[in-house]
Design a protein around this motif. Structure first.
Motif, PDB file in Angstrom:
ATOM      1  N   UNK A   1       0.820  -1.209   0.000  1.00  0.00           N
ATOM      2  CA  UNK A   1       0.000   0.000   0.000  1.00  0.00           C
ATOM      3  C   UNK A   1       0.856   1.262   0.000  1.00  0.00           C
ATOM      4  N   UNK A   2       0.186   2.350  -0.317  1.00  0.00           N
ATOM      5  CA  UNK A   2       0.782   3.685  -0.280  1.00  0.00           C
ATOM      6  C   UNK A   2      -0.168   4.565   0.522  1.00  0.00           C
ATOM      7  N   UNK A   3       0.372   5.286   1.501  1.00  0.00           N
ATOM      8  CA  UNK A   3      -0.398   6.303   2.211  1.00  0.00           C
ATOM      9  C   UNK A   3       0.129   7.650   1.719  1.00  0.00           C
ATOM     10  N   UNK A   4      -0.783   8.502   1.273  1.00  0.00           N
ATOM     11  CA  UNK A   4      -0.379   9.784   0.690  1.00  0.00           C
ATOM     12  C   UNK A   4      -1.077  10.939   1.388  1.00  0.00           C
ATOM     13  N   UNK A   5      -0.273  11.945   1.752  1.00  0.00           N
ATOM     14  CA  UNK A   5      -0.813  13.223   2.201  1.00  0.00           C
ATOM     15  C   UNK A   5      -0.829  14.119   0.968  1.00  0.00           C
ATOM     16  N   UNK A   6      -2.018  14.589   0.607  1.00  0.00           N
ATOM     17  CA  UNK A   6      -2.191  15.331  -0.637  1.00  0.00           C
ATOM     18  C   UNK A   6      -2.757  16.732  -0.373  1.00  0.00           C
ATOM     19  N   UNK A   7      -2.296  17.679  -1.167  1.00  0.00           N
ATOM     20  CA  UNK A   7      -2.888  19.016  -1.184  1.00  0.00           C
ATOM     21  C   UNK A   7      -3.442  19.208  -2.584  1.00  0.00           C
ATOM     22  N   UNK A   8      -4.697  19.590  -2.671  1.00  0.00           N
ATOM     23  CA  UNK A   8      -5.338  19.791  -3.973  1.00  0.00           C
ATOM     24  C   UNK A   8      -5.908  21.185  -4.051  1.00  0.00           C
ATOM     25  N   UNK A   9      -5.700  21.801  -5.210  1.00  0.00           N
ATOM     26  CA  UNK A   9      -6.313  23.102  -5.485  1.00  0.00           C
ATOM     27  C   UNK A   9      -7.301  22.887  -6.622  1.00  0.00           C
ATOM     28  N   UNK A  10      -8.548  23.220  -6.343  1.00  0.00           N
ATOM     29  CA  UNK A  10      -9.623  23.117  -7.321  1.00  0.00           C
ATOM     30  C   UNK A  10      -9.988  24.528  -7.755  1.00  0.00           C
ATOM     31  N   UNK A  11      -9.983  24.781  -9.052  1.00  0.00           N
ATOM     32  CA  UNK A  11     -10.391  26.075  -9.583  1.00  0.00           C
ATOM     33  C   UNK A  11     -11.683  25.879 -10.358  1.00  0.00           C
ATOM     34  N   UNK A  12     -12.687  26.631  -9.995  1.00  0.00           N
ATOM     35  CA  UNK A  12     -13.999  26.504 -10.622  1.00  0.00           C
ATOM     36  C   UNK A  12     -13.961  27.196 -11.983  1.00  0.00           C
ATOM     37  N   UNK A  13     -14.466  26.509 -13.007  1.00  0.00           N
ATOM     38  CA  UNK A  13     -14.425  27.012 -14.376  1.00  0.00           C
ATOM     39  C   UNK A  13     -15.751  27.586 -14.852  1.00  0.00           C
ATOM     40  N   UNK A  14     -16.854  27.185 -14.216  1.00  0.00           N
ATOM     41  CA  UNK A  14     -18.185  27.621 -14.655  1.00  0.00           C
ATOM     42  C   UNK A  14     -18.996  28.142 -13.472  1.00  0.00           C
ATOM     43  N   UNK A  15     -19.702  29.243 -13.696  1.00  0.00           N
ATOM     44  CA  UNK A  15     -20.607  29.756 -12.662  1.00  0.00           C
ATOM     45  C   UNK A  15     -21.666  28.708 -12.328  1.00  0.00           C
ATOM     46  N   UNK A  16     -22.055  28.693 -11.052  1.00  0.00           N
ATOM     47  CA  UNK A  16     -23.122  27.801 -10.626  1.00  0.00           C
ATOM     48  C   UNK A  16     -22.692  26.361 -10.430  1.00  0.00           C
ATOM     49  N   UNK A  17     -21.390  26.128 -10.249  1.00  0.00           N
ATOM     50  CA  UNK A  17     -20.884  24.762 -10.049  1.00  0.00           C
ATOM     51  C   UNK A  17     -21.093  24.340  -8.603  1.00  0.00           C
ATOM     52  N   UNK A  18     -21.717  23.186  -8.432  1.00  0.00           N
ATOM     53  CA  UNK A  18     -21.940  22.619  -7.113  1.00  0.00           C
ATOM     54  C   UNK A  18     -20.670  21.866  -6.701  1.00  0.00           C
ATOM     55  N   UNK A  19     -20.033  22.320  -5.621  1.00  0.00           N
ATOM     56  CA  UNK A  19     -18.783  21.690  -5.172  1.00  0.00           C
ATOM     57  C   UNK A  19     -18.547  22.056  -3.713  1.00  0.00           C
ATOM     58  N   UNK A  20     -18.016  21.140  -2.950  1.00  0.00           N
ATOM     59  CA  UNK A  20     -17.668  21.369  -1.541  1.00  0.00           C
ATOM     60  C   UNK A  20     -18.875  21.854  -0.737  1.00  0.00           C
ATOM     61  N   UNK A  21     -20.024  21.236  -0.989  1.00  0.00           N
ATOM     62  CA  UNK A  21     -21.266  21.578  -0.285  1.00  0.00           C
ATOM     63  C   UNK A  21     -21.668  23.036  -0.445  1.00  0.00           C
ATOM     64  N   UNK A  22     -21.353  23.604  -1.609  1.00  0.00           N
ATOM     65  CA  UNK A  22     -21.665  25.001  -1.879  1.00  0.00           C
ATOM     66  C   UNK A  22     -21.857  25.157  -3.384  1.00  0.00           C
ATOM     67  N   UNK A  23     -22.383  26.287  -3.792  1.00  0.00           N
ATOM     68  CA  UNK A  23     -22.476  26.626  -5.211  1.00  0.00           C
ATOM     69  C   UNK A  23     -21.427  27.700  -5.458  1.00  0.00           C
ATOM     70  N   UNK A  24     -20.501  27.401  -6.371  1.00  0.00           N
ATOM     71  CA  UNK A  24     -19.365  28.281  -6.616  1.00  0.00           C
ATOM     72  C   UNK A  24     -19.398  28.827  -8.037  1.00  0.00           C
ATOM     73  N   UNK A  25     -18.653  29.888  -8.252  1.00  0.00           N
ATOM     74  CA  UNK A  25     -18.613  30.546  -9.554  1.00  0.00           C
ATOM     75  C   UNK A  25     -17.214  30.497 -10.153  1.00  0.00           C
ATOM     76  N   UNK A  26     -17.151  30.752 -11.442  1.00  0.00           N
ATOM     77  CA  UNK A  26     -15.873  30.737 -12.159  1.00  0.00           C
ATOM     78  C   UNK A  26     -14.866  31.615 -11.425  1.00  0.00           C
TER      79      UNK A  26
END
Length: 134
Positions: free
Chosen positions: A72-97
């Motif tokens: 197995x592999x255990x990984x500590x990860x950092x992720x950056x998500x950039x919203x591309x479209x208005x009205x995107x449902x993500x992270x329990x919220x509605x986000x915009x571009x």
């Protein structure tokens, strides 16, 4: 190839959106549970999920730390998500571009015959950064 090098190749292919390359790291019947609660079975299901996801969200994953064992592999990860479209449902919220979500997570990748047989991730920290506040 050592698991640490293999994992970094996987992350590079994933970040590039190279579905063919990163899907080679999955066992055909891989089971994937992400930090948001999605449960997917099979390499094709994971690739299809991220292909749809990338239509409205760009993700860049960074490896913070790796612990590799025999199966197995255990990984500590950092992720950056950039919203591309208005009205995107993500992270329990509605986000915009232009909005961003930064997530720190831990993931356990269990191996079988040199490929990921199961992936279980959990979110440790999530920060939403609104475009107007950046």
């Amino acid at each position: 190839m050592p698991f640490s090098a293999m994992f970094r190749h996987y992350v590079d292919a994933f970040n590039a959106g190279d579905d063919v390359a990163y899907s080679r790291f999955y066992a055909p019947d891989v089971v994937f549970c992400n930090g948001a609660g999605a449960a997917l079975v099979g390499a094709r299901a994971i690739v299809d999920y991220y292909a749809r996801f990338r239509q409205s969200v760009e993700r860049v994953m960074t490896v913070e730390a790796l612990l590799c064992a025999e199966t197995c592999i255990a990984a500590a990860l950092a992720s950056r998500f950039t919203i591309l479209q208005d009205g995107t449902s993500f992270a329990n919220d509605v986000l915009n571009a232009g909005d961003r979500v930064e997530i720190n997570s831990m993931a356990l990748y269990e191996m079988a015959e040199g490929r990921f047989a199961s992936i279980n991730a959990t979110t440790l920290r999530r920060t939403i950064i609104r475009k107007e506040n950046a």
